[in-house]
Design a protein around this motif. Structure first.
Motif, PDB file in Angstrom:
ATOM      1  N   GLU A  81       0.809  -1.222   0.000  1.00 24.38           N
ATOM      2  CA  GLU A  81       0.000   0.000   0.000  1.00 24.38           C
ATOM      3  C   GLU A  81       0.839   1.268   0.000  1.00 24.38           C
ATOM      4  O   GLU A  81       0.331   2.358   0.261  1.00 24.38           O
ATOM      5  CB  GLU A  81      -0.926   0.021   1.226  1.00 24.38           C
ATOM      6  N   TYR A  82       2.117   1.155  -0.348  1.00 26.16           N
ATOM      7  CA  TYR A  82       3.002   2.293  -0.146  1.00 26.16           C
ATOM      8  C   TYR A  82       3.013   3.315  -1.286  1.00 26.16           C
ATOM      9  O   TYR A  82       3.394   4.469  -1.067  1.00 26.16           O
ATOM     10  CB  TYR A  82       4.429   1.802   0.116  1.00 26.16           C
ATOM     11  N   ASP A  83       2.617   2.930  -2.496  1.00 25.57           N
ATOM     12  CA  ASP A  83       2.683   3.889  -3.602  1.00 25.57           C
ATOM     13  C   ASP A  83       1.848   5.148  -3.349  1.00 25.57           C
ATOM     14  O   ASP A  83       2.337   6.266  -3.558  1.00 25.57           O
ATOM     15  CB  ASP A  83       2.247   3.221  -4.909  1.00 25.57           C
ATOM     16  N   PRO A  84       0.597   5.029  -2.891  1.00 26.79           N
ATOM     17  CA  PRO A  84      -0.174   6.253  -2.617  1.00 26.79           C
ATOM     18  C   PRO A  84       0.449   7.112  -1.505  1.00 26.79           C
ATOM     19  O   PRO A  84       0.399   8.342  -1.569  1.00 26.79           O
ATOM     20  CB  PRO A  84      -1.554   5.722  -2.186  1.00 26.79           C
ATOM     21  N   ILE A  85       1.024   6.458  -0.494  1.00 20.51           N
ATOM     22  CA  ILE A  85       1.678   7.208   0.586  1.00 20.51           C
ATOM     23  C   ILE A  85       2.900   7.934   0.047  1.00 20.51           C
ATOM     24  O   ILE A  85       3.152   9.097   0.362  1.00 20.51           O
ATOM     25  CB  ILE A  85       2.051   6.267   1.745  1.00 20.51           C
ATOM     26  N   MET A  86       3.675   7.247  -0.803  1.00 17.15           N
ATOM     27  CA  MET A  86       4.841   7.870  -1.425  1.00 17.15           C
ATOM     28  C   MET A  86       4.431   9.106  -2.222  1.00 17.15           C
ATOM     29  O   MET A  86       5.067  10.171  -2.120  1.00 17.15           O
ATOM     30  CB  MET A  86       5.531   6.865  -2.343  1.00 17.15           C
ATOM     31  N   ALA A  87       3.359   8.980  -2.997  1.00 19.60           N
ATOM     32  CA  ALA A  87       2.894  10.114  -3.799  1.00 19.60           C
ATOM     33  C   ALA A  87       2.452  11.267  -2.915  1.00 19.60           C
ATOM     34  O   ALA A  87       2.733  12.444  -3.215  1.00 19.60           O
ATOM     35  CB  ALA A  87       1.744   9.668  -4.705  1.00 19.60           C
ATOM     36  N   GLU A  88       1.783  10.962  -1.810  1.00 16.70           N
ATOM     37  CA  GLU A  88       1.331  12.005  -0.884  1.00 16.70           C
ATOM     38  C   GLU A  88       2.514  12.766  -0.297  1.00 16.70           C
ATOM     39  O   GLU A  88       2.507  14.003  -0.226  1.00 16.70           O
ATOM     40  CB  GLU A  88       0.513  11.361   0.239  1.00 16.70           C
ATOM     41  N   ILE A  89       3.545  12.040   0.125  1.00 17.31           N
ATOM     42  CA  ILE A  89       4.726  12.675   0.711  1.00 17.31           C
ATOM     43  C   ILE A  89       5.446  13.531  -0.330  1.00 17.31           C
ATOM     44  O   ILE A  89       5.865  14.659  -0.062  1.00 17.31           O
ATOM     45  CB  ILE A  89       5.677  11.612   1.296  1.00 17.31           C
ATOM     46  N   PHE A  90       5.578  13.008  -1.553  1.00 14.60           N
ATOM     47  CA  PHE A  90       6.262  13.735  -2.616  1.00 14.60           C
ATOM     48  C   PHE A  90       5.540  15.037  -2.940  1.00 14.60           C
ATOM     49  O   PHE A  90       6.159  16.095  -3.065  1.00 14.60           O
ATOM     50  CB  PHE A  90       6.345  12.853  -3.858  1.00 14.60           C
ATOM     51  N   ARG A  91       4.226  14.959  -3.049  1.00  9.61           N
ATOM     52  CA  ARG A  91       3.453  16.161  -3.393  1.00  9.61           C
ATOM     53  C   ARG A  91       3.491  17.199  -2.281  1.00  9.61           C
ATOM     54  O   ARG A  91       3.252  18.388  -2.528  1.00  9.61           O
ATOM     55  CB  ARG A  91       2.006  15.771  -3.704  1.00  9.61           C
ATOM     56  N   ALA A  92       3.784  16.773  -1.062  1.00 15.52           N
ATOM     57  CA  ALA A  92       3.840  17.700   0.071  1.00 15.52           C
ATOM     58  C   ALA A  92       5.174  18.447   0.149  1.00 15.52           C
ATOM     59  O   ALA A  92       5.321  19.358   0.971  1.00 15.52           O
ATOM     60  CB  ALA A  92       3.599  16.944   1.373  1.00 15.52           C
ATOM     61  N   GLN A  93       6.135  18.087  -0.689  1.00 17.62           N
ATOM     62  CA  GLN A  93       7.420  18.774  -0.658  1.00 17.62           C
ATOM     63  C   GLN A  93       7.252  20.214  -1.143  1.00 17.62           C
ATOM     64  O   GLN A  93       6.417  20.488  -1.999  1.00 17.62           O
ATOM     65  CB  GLN A  93       8.450  18.036  -1.529  1.00 17.62           C
ATOM     66  N   PRO A  94       8.028  21.151  -0.588  1.00 13.49           N
ATOM     67  CA  PRO A  94       7.852  22.578  -0.918  1.00 13.49           C
ATOM     68  C   PRO A  94       7.938  22.856  -2.411  1.00 13.49           C
ATOM     69  O   PRO A  94       8.715  22.233  -3.137  1.00 13.49           O
ATOM     70  CB  PRO A  94       9.010  23.255  -0.169  1.00 13.49           C
ATOM     71  N   ALA A  95       7.100  23.772  -2.864  1.00 11.29           N
ATOM     72  CA  ALA A  95       7.148  24.199  -4.258  1.00 11.29           C
ATOM     73  C   ALA A  95       8.544  24.733  -4.564  1.00 11.29           C
ATOM     74  O   ALA A  95       9.159  25.414  -3.744  1.00 11.29           O
ATOM     75  CB  ALA A  95       6.097  25.275  -4.517  1.00 11.29           C
ATOM     76  N   GLY A  96       9.041  24.443  -5.729  1.00 15.25           N
ATOM     77  CA  GLY A  96      10.370  24.893  -6.098  1.00 15.25           C
ATOM     78  C   GLY A  96      11.464  23.890  -5.796  1.00 15.25           C
ATOM     79  O   GLY A  96      12.586  24.034  -6.279  1.00 15.25           O
ATOM     80  N   THR A  97      11.143  22.874  -4.994  1.00 18.03           N
ATOM     81  CA  THR A  97      12.118  21.821  -4.722  1.00 18.03           C
ATOM     82  C   THR A  97      12.273  20.965  -5.967  1.00 18.03           C
ATOM     83  O   THR A  97      11.288  20.530  -6.560  1.00 18.03           O
ATOM     84  CB  THR A  97      11.665  20.933  -3.541  1.00 18.03           C
ATOM     85  N   GLY A  98      13.503  20.723  -6.387  1.00 21.16           N
ATOM     86  CA  GLY A  98      13.746  19.916  -7.572  1.00 21.16           C
ATOM     87  C   GLY A  98      13.308  18.476  -7.387  1.00 21.16           C
ATOM     88  O   GLY A  98      13.087  18.010  -6.259  1.00 21.16           O
TER      89      GLY A  98
END
Length: 213
Positions: A81-98
């Motif tokens: 079940e980790y792919d959706p959690i991974m996507a959630e964490i990634f999308r939460a990274q600050p705007a402008g982060t590479g």
């Protein structure tokens, strides 16, 4: 290379799972129960020697119910079940982060959560995948359908490119190669399981610097 898993990693994972809708939590509980019985049987009597009917009997479900949760016998090993959690964490990274830095931050958070919550399961699944030809073949197909598709989507979002962009496609497959190289380093006894988050972070840094060998 040495990593101690943060004590709060499991709490963070549990919190994310508990935020799922009740129906999804119930489905997840049933799916995990089936997987636990399957992995136990695979360990005790071998993957090829274990049938779907035996797994269903151990989990006290019907074979038809098994196939509502897993399309194939192989999927009971490679699904999580980790792919959706991974996507959630990634999308939460600050705007402008590479992309690379966002990925590094994502994996630094999710990998300790996975290991803290499911260490034995992760180890069993990785070993089975490496040892059973049918699982290796299905893993490639599943990666394309699952993790690769999720990564391609979130990478395209962050870079402002379409998902069918060939550079996005290539980068995503390269990223999966980074993850698999870490897995095989562990399988070959070069690192401990607890070291995988650090190794993956190192590999991503290597990608970011253009592989200066």
């Amino acid at each position: 290379m040495s990593t101690s898993l943060p004590e709060h990693a499991l709490d963070r994972l549990q919190d994310r799972l508990e935020r799922l809708p009740l129906r999804e939590r119930k489905k997840l509980k049933t799916r995990r129960a089936i997987q636990d019985h399957a992995l136990r049987l695979f360990t005790e009597q071998g993957y090829d020697e274990t049938t779907v009917e035996q797994i269903a009997e151990a989990a006290e479900i019907s074979p038809s119910t098994f196939f509502r949760y897993f399309r194939t016998k192989e999927d009971v090993v490679i699904t999580d079940e980790y792919d959706p959690i991974m996507a959630e964490i990634f999308r939460a990274q600050p705007a402008g982060t590479g992309v690379i830095e966002a990925l590094r931050a994502t994996f630094r958070e999710i990998l300790p959560q996975m290991l803290a919550g499911d260490m034995d399961t992760v180890i069993t699944r990785m070993r089975l995948t490496a040892q059973v030809p049918a699982l290796r073949a299905r893993t490639t197909e599943s990666l394309r359908e699952g993790t690769h598709a999720v990564l391609k989507e979130i990478i395209a979002e962050r870079t402002g490119r379409p998902q069918d962009d060939l550079d996005v496609e290539t980068f995503t497959w390269a990223l999966l190669g980074v993850l698999q190289s870490a897995m095989y380093a562990w399988l070959d006894g070069k690192v401990e399981i607890e070291d995988l988050p650090d190794l993956i972070d190192h590999n991503l840094e290597l990608v970011a610097t253009g592989f200066p060998l």
